[in-house]
Write an enzyme that holds these catalytic residues in place. Structure first.
Site, mmCIF file in Angstrom:
data_model
loop_
_atom_site.group_PDB
_atom_site.id
_atom_site.type_symbol
_atom_site.label_atom_id
_atom_site.label_comp_id
_atom_site.label_asym_id
_atom_site.label_seq_id
_atom_site.Cartn_x
_atom_site.Cartn_y
_atom_site.Cartn_z
ATOM 1 N N HIS A 253 8.989 0.894 5.093
ATOM 2 C CA HIS A 253 9.547 0.021 4.025
ATOM 3 C C HIS A 253 9.401 -1.472 4.548
ATOM 4 O O HIS A 253 9.777 -1.890 5.627
ATOM 5 C CB HIS A 253 10.692 0.359 3.409
ATOM 6 C CG HIS A 253 11.028 -0.129 2.139
ATOM 7 N ND1 HIS A 253 11.620 -1.400 1.769
ATOM 8 C CD2 HIS A 253 10.696 0.591 0.811
ATOM 9 C CE1 HIS A 253 11.557 -1.498 0.564
ATOM 10 N NE2 HIS A 253 11.243 -0.384 0.017
ATOM 11 N N GLU A 311 10.203 7.606 -1.618
ATOM 12 C CA GLU A 311 9.076 8.435 -2.139
ATOM 13 C C GLU A 311 9.362 10.187 -1.622
ATOM 14 O O GLU A 311 8.766 10.885 -2.059
ATOM 15 C CB GLU A 311 7.737 7.737 -1.711
ATOM 16 C CG GLU A 311 7.830 6.588 -2.191
ATOM 17 C CD GLU A 311 7.732 6.339 -3.873
ATOM 18 O OE1 GLU A 311 8.257 7.534 -4.518
ATOM 19 O OE2 GLU A 311 7.461 5.216 -4.354
HETATM 20 N N1 COA Z 1 2.836 5.319 9.108
HETATM 21 C C1 COA Z 1 2.650 4.757 9.973
HETATM 22 N N2 COA Z 1 2.455 3.618 10.375
HETATM 23 C C2 COA Z 1 3.234 2.741 9.862
HETATM 24 C C3 COA Z 1 4.065 3.355 8.504
HETATM 25 C C4 COA Z 1 3.808 4.381 8.312
HETATM 26 N N3 COA Z 1 4.357 5.240 7.184
HETATM 27 N N4 COA Z 1 4.684 2.129 7.819
HETATM 28 C C5 COA Z 1 4.227 1.036 8.476
HETATM 29 N N5 COA Z 1 3.504 1.366 9.413
HETATM 30 C C6 COA Z 1 2.917 0.631 10.412
HETATM 31 C C7 COA Z 1 1.857 -0.398 9.976
HETATM 32 O O1 COA Z 1 0.728 0.629 10.168
HETATM 33 C C8 COA Z 1 1.819 -1.353 10.522
HETATM 34 O O2 COA Z 1 1.092 -1.327 11.750
HETATM 35 P P1 COA Z 1 0.278 -2.398 12.375
HETATM 36 O O3 COA Z 1 1.064 -3.794 12.715
HETATM 37 O O4 COA Z 1 -0.261 -2.099 13.670
HETATM 38 O O5 COA Z 1 -0.913 -2.864 11.049
HETATM 39 C C9 COA Z 1 3.328 -1.904 10.882
HETATM 40 O O6 COA Z 1 3.785 -0.596 10.927
HETATM 41 C C10 COA Z 1 3.986 -2.731 9.777
HETATM 42 O O7 COA Z 1 4.900 -2.305 9.446
HETATM 43 P P2 COA Z 1 6.059 -2.788 8.099
HETATM 44 O O8 COA Z 1 5.599 -4.338 8.486
HETATM 45 O O9 COA Z 1 7.326 -2.387 8.408
HETATM 46 O O10 COA Z 1 5.223 -2.211 7.064
HETATM 47 P P3 COA Z 1 4.767 -2.986 5.764
HETATM 48 O O11 COA Z 1 5.815 -3.751 5.138
HETATM 49 O O12 COA Z 1 3.224 -3.533 6.214
HETATM 50 O O13 COA Z 1 4.336 -1.809 4.848
HETATM 51 C C11 COA Z 1 4.727 0.157 3.686
HETATM 52 C C12 COA Z 1 5.192 -1.029 4.068
HETATM 53 C C13 COA Z 1 5.754 0.923 2.737
HETATM 54 C C14 COA Z 1 3.844 -0.350 2.588
HETATM 55 C C15 COA Z 1 4.306 0.990 4.640
HETATM 56 O O14 COA Z 1 5.496 1.603 5.493
HETATM 57 C C16 COA Z 1 3.688 2.359 4.298
HETATM 58 O O15 COA Z 1 2.298 2.270 4.260
HETATM 59 N N6 COA Z 1 4.524 3.266 4.092
HETATM 60 C C17 COA Z 1 3.617 4.666 3.825
HETATM 61 C C18 COA Z 1 3.516 4.560 2.398
HETATM 62 C C19 COA Z 1 4.790 4.782 1.397
HETATM 63 O O16 COA Z 1 5.730 5.441 1.982
HETATM 64 N N7 COA Z 1 5.064 3.893 0.483
HETATM 65 C C20 COA Z 1 6.180 4.023 -0.381
HETATM 66 C C21 COA Z 1 6.886 2.713 -0.127
HETATM 67 S S1 COA Z 1 8.451 2.652 -1.138
#
Ligand code: COA
Length: 378
Positions: A253, A311
């Site tokens: 998140h 989710e």
């Molecule tokens: N699986 C694997 N890796 C993940 C991840 C996940 N669910 N969530 C974050 N990461 C990784 C990213 O790939 C990123 O890696 P990088 O720096 O090598 O590019 C890093 O962790 C960034 O983390 P963070 O900054 O905490 O996440 P974000 O703010 O960029 O993204 C989400 C937040 C929700 C978009 C992300 O966690 C995600 O894509 N989750 C899966 C989709 C999902 O469940 N969405 C519903 C949200 S309520």
């Protein structure tokens, strides 16, 4: 303007509004909506949550009844509007159908709550009619005397839903109705700031919600549980996903560094359903996969604290309510529409066009050489 202001990709940690609607405490894992913890609000009906969000206080029984009537009328109007745009139901994807159907709604000058009820009503009608069309069935006429969650389930299946399922759907809609400055809410506020109409704000927000990083995650969560199969395969499956540079759906998140508090609320709703004889076919597996995913992600990115988001258990709960996975994101929109409307009202009160700046990093005409200030802003 400060030309040295750092650019933050994803506007991470940038404050773009003041709101009295909700507080998302990312470190404490708490969600407060209009002064109450989400755990306390989860027993409300969707109508009461709308009243709370739109008025600022929990509705009296009379006000709750007024919102219920408004949503009922909204569904009836949504049903009539549908006859003007039947092609919306031909879309292969339920979110595309919703986008097409909502885009066709009229946006006359009328009290915002009325448009809000028409939008919420149309969402319920459209998602149910789309699913029935897929099964070769006719849409079910809305019953405006019923509560919103009750009628949504009835329009889907064609029969009155058991009270336990209605309560489960109410809990879901209430739990996801409002959640800070998420991407779809911000989108709605940007559109509202141009003094555009509420229907346009909701259609734009819907486009943002559709993406897999936002509201599009729960369908893929069930796909993941299916792909894993027996829980003992979870860790290896998850590690392979990460090795293939794919994200684990339902985890991580932007704001929460601990488990999303809504996950617990939805898990409690699943337990309540089970106590009433509606057992989830996925709950035990989901719990095992969650444990494995947190361990695998901790090993993968220990500094990010990637934990379960809303989710994950949304997928399990909506499945237990008999809602097909193709409708998970539209049902999310059904709940979140209440929050979008409240944010649009707040943004209109601010009354200032949202128009940030960018830093230009492209080439300049030769004649501009030596004018560094131009490089910084635009
Ligand atoms: N699986 C694997 N890796 C993940 C991840 C996940 N669910 N969530 C974050 N990461 C990784 C990213 O790939 C990123 O890696 P990088 O720096 O090598 O590019 C890093 O962790 C960034 O983390 P963070 O900054 O905490 O996440 P974000 O703010 O960029 O993204 C989400 C937040 C929700 C978009 C992300 O966690 C995600 O894509 N989750 C899966 C989709 C999902 O469940 N969405 C519903 C949200 S309520």
């Amino acid at each position: 303007m400060n030309e040295n202001e750092p650019f933050r990709p994803g506007l991470e940690d940038v404050v773009v509004a003041e709101t009295a609607l909700s507080l998302v405490d990312g470190d404490g894992g708490r969600l407060v909506v209009r002064g109450s913890a989400i755990e306390e609000l989860s027993a409300l009906r969707f109508e009461e949550m709308c009243g709370l969000l739109w008025d600022g206080a929990l509705p009296t029984p009379a006000r709750g009844e007024e919102v219920r009537r408004g949503l009922g009328e909204g569904r009836v109007e949504g049903y009539h509007e549908l006859s003007r745009t039947p092609a919306a139901l031909d879309c292969g994807d339920a979110m595309e159908a919703l986008r097409a159907g909502l885009a066709a709604l009229r946006a006359p000058a009328e009290p915002p709550e009325r448009t809000g009820c028409r939008v919420a009503g149309a969402i319920a009608v459209l998602l149910a009619a789309w699913q029935r069309r897929r099964l070769g069935k006719k849409p079910v006429t809305p019953d405006p005397t019923r509560a919103h969650a009750d009628d949504l389930l009835r329009m889907l299946s064609g029969a009155a839903a058991p009270a336990a399922l209605v309560r489960g759907l109410d809990t879901y809609l209430v739990t996801v109705a409002e959640h800070g400055m998420n991407a779809s809410t911000f989108t709605a506020r940007v559109v509202a700031s141009t003094r555009s109409d509420l229907v346009s704000a909701v259609v734009a927000a819907l486009g943002a919600l559709k993406g897999p990083l936002h509201g599009g995650a729960p369908g893929p969560v069930l796909d993941m549980l299916d792909a894993i199969g027996p829980p003992e395969r979870a860790s290896a499956w998850l590690r392979a996903e990460l090795a293939a540079a794919r994200r684990i759906m339902g985890l991580g998140h932007r704001v929460y560094r601990v488990r999303d508090p809504r996950a617990l609320v939805l898990e409690a709703a699943l337990a309540a359903l089970e106590a009433e004889g509606v057992a989830s076919r996925y709950l035990a597996l989901a719990r095992a996969v969650e444990r494995a995913a947190v361990a695998v992600l901790d090993a993968h990115r220990p500094e990010r604290k990637l934990r379960t988001n809303v989710e994950f258990y949304t997928a399990v709960l909506l499945d237990a309510l008999g809602i097909p996975r193709a409708l998970f994101t539209p049902v999310f929109a059904a709940g979140r529409s209440a929050g979008w409307l409240a944010h649009v009202a707040e943004e209109r009160a601010v009354g200032r066009l949202i128009r940030p700046r960018q830093r230009y990093v492209g080439p300049l005409p030769a004649a501009f050489a030596g004018e560094p200030a131009l490089v910084a802003v635009g």
